[in-house]
Design a protein around this motif. Sequence first.
Motif, PDB file in Angstrom:
ATOM      1  N   THR A 131      -2.787  19.103  38.016  1.00 46.71           N
ATOM      2  CA  THR A 131      -1.975  20.313  38.146  1.00 46.71           C
ATOM      3  C   THR A 131      -2.242  21.003  39.494  1.00 46.71           C
ATOM      4  OG1 THR A 131      -2.113  20.536  35.766  1.00 46.71           O
ATOM      5  CG2 THR A 131      -1.352  22.471  36.958  1.00 46.71           C
ATOM      6  N   ASN A 132      -3.513  21.026  39.910  1.00 49.20           N
ATOM      7  CA  ASN A 132      -3.828  21.621  41.220  1.00 49.20           C
ATOM      8  C   ASN A 132      -3.131  20.861  42.346  1.00 49.20           C
ATOM      9  OD1 ASN A 132      -5.454  23.505  40.009  1.00 49.20           O
ATOM     10  ND2 ASN A 132      -7.385  22.415  40.412  1.00 49.20           N
ATOM     11  N   THR A 133      -3.039  19.551  42.181  1.00 46.67           N
ATOM     12  CA  THR A 133      -2.393  18.740  43.229  1.00 46.67           C
ATOM     13  C   THR A 133      -0.893  19.026  43.282  1.00 46.67           C
ATOM     14  OG1 THR A 133      -4.073  17.069  42.801  1.00 46.67           O
ATOM     15  CG2 THR A 133      -2.223  16.392  44.173  1.00 46.67           C
ATOM     16  N   ASN A 135       0.442  21.840  42.682  1.00 53.07           N
ATOM     17  CA  ASN A 135       0.565  23.117  43.387  1.00 53.07           C
ATOM     18  C   ASN A 135       0.230  23.001  44.869  1.00 53.07           C
ATOM     19  OD1 ASN A 135       1.498  24.606  41.176  1.00 53.07           O
ATOM     20  ND2 ASN A 135      -0.580  24.815  40.370  1.00 53.07           N
ATOM     21  N   SER A 136      -0.749  22.148  45.209  1.00 51.48           N
ATOM     22  CA  SER A 136      -1.086  21.967  46.639  1.00 51.48           C
ATOM     23  C   SER A 136       0.143  21.475  47.395  1.00 51.48           C
ATOM     24  CB  SER A 136      -2.185  20.916  46.828  1.00 51.48           C
ATOM     25  OG  SER A 136      -3.319  21.275  46.110  1.00 51.48           O
ATOM     26  N   LYS A 149       1.181  25.395  35.712  1.00 53.88           N
ATOM     27  CA  LYS A 149      -0.091  25.648  35.029  1.00 53.88           C
ATOM     28  C   LYS A 149      -0.162  24.791  33.767  1.00 53.88           C
ATOM     29  CE  LYS A 149       0.972  29.647  32.086  1.00 53.88           C
ATOM     30  NZ  LYS A 149       0.389  29.157  30.866  1.00 53.88           N
TER      31      LYS A 149
END
Length: 163
Positions: A131-133, A135-136, A149
């Motif tokens: 999920t962080n990727t 958003n990155s 999220k």
Amino acid sequence: MEDRYKSFMAIVIIGLFSSCASAPDVDGLNEKIETLQQQVADSYKPGFGEFMASVHVHHEKLWFAGTNANWPLADFEIHEIEEILDDLKQLHPERKETELLGMLDPVLDSVETAIEKQDTAMFRANYMLLTNTCNSCHVATEHGFVVIKTPDTPPFSGQVFLP
Ligand code: HEC
């Protein structure tokens, strides 16, 4: 000998005629190519954002499959994401964002390992990284306002996530 010569000439002449008759109709072929090119250009191709919306659905389903230890479903969902990303790469090679899609590969692999090991804690940790990727890349492609999220509720009420 003379007869043989005559029949040889006859064959050559017939050959010449028939090759003229079957000479390709270049104008006709060009017209056909143009029509086909137009049909391809007009055919429906989902946009980058539409592919992303499908990825999103499977990203959410993946969470409920994994956290419910429904490993066959989790495995299915992660492969759906990978297939959609492959189609996206193939249909939008012109988008500069497509080059960045590779950043998802290592995290998708990590989630896949957790699914293979049937390890819920590892699944949760790697899902966060995934999920962080997402958003990155949204930040990197000036779509930082698209914030993904971990979902609170399944995307559809009509699917069972328990194994
Ligand atoms: C290669 C960079 C990149 C990665 C990686 C990426 N996205 Fe996107 N995402 C985009 C871009 C660019 C858009 C805007 C698309 C457009 O132009 O319509 C977008 C749009 C979206 C949208 C549409 C927003 C809306 O409200 O319609 C969603 C949802 C989305 N992404 C989800 C995800 C999820 C989930 C992941 C991770 C599994 C992910 N994205 C990974 C680049 C990326």
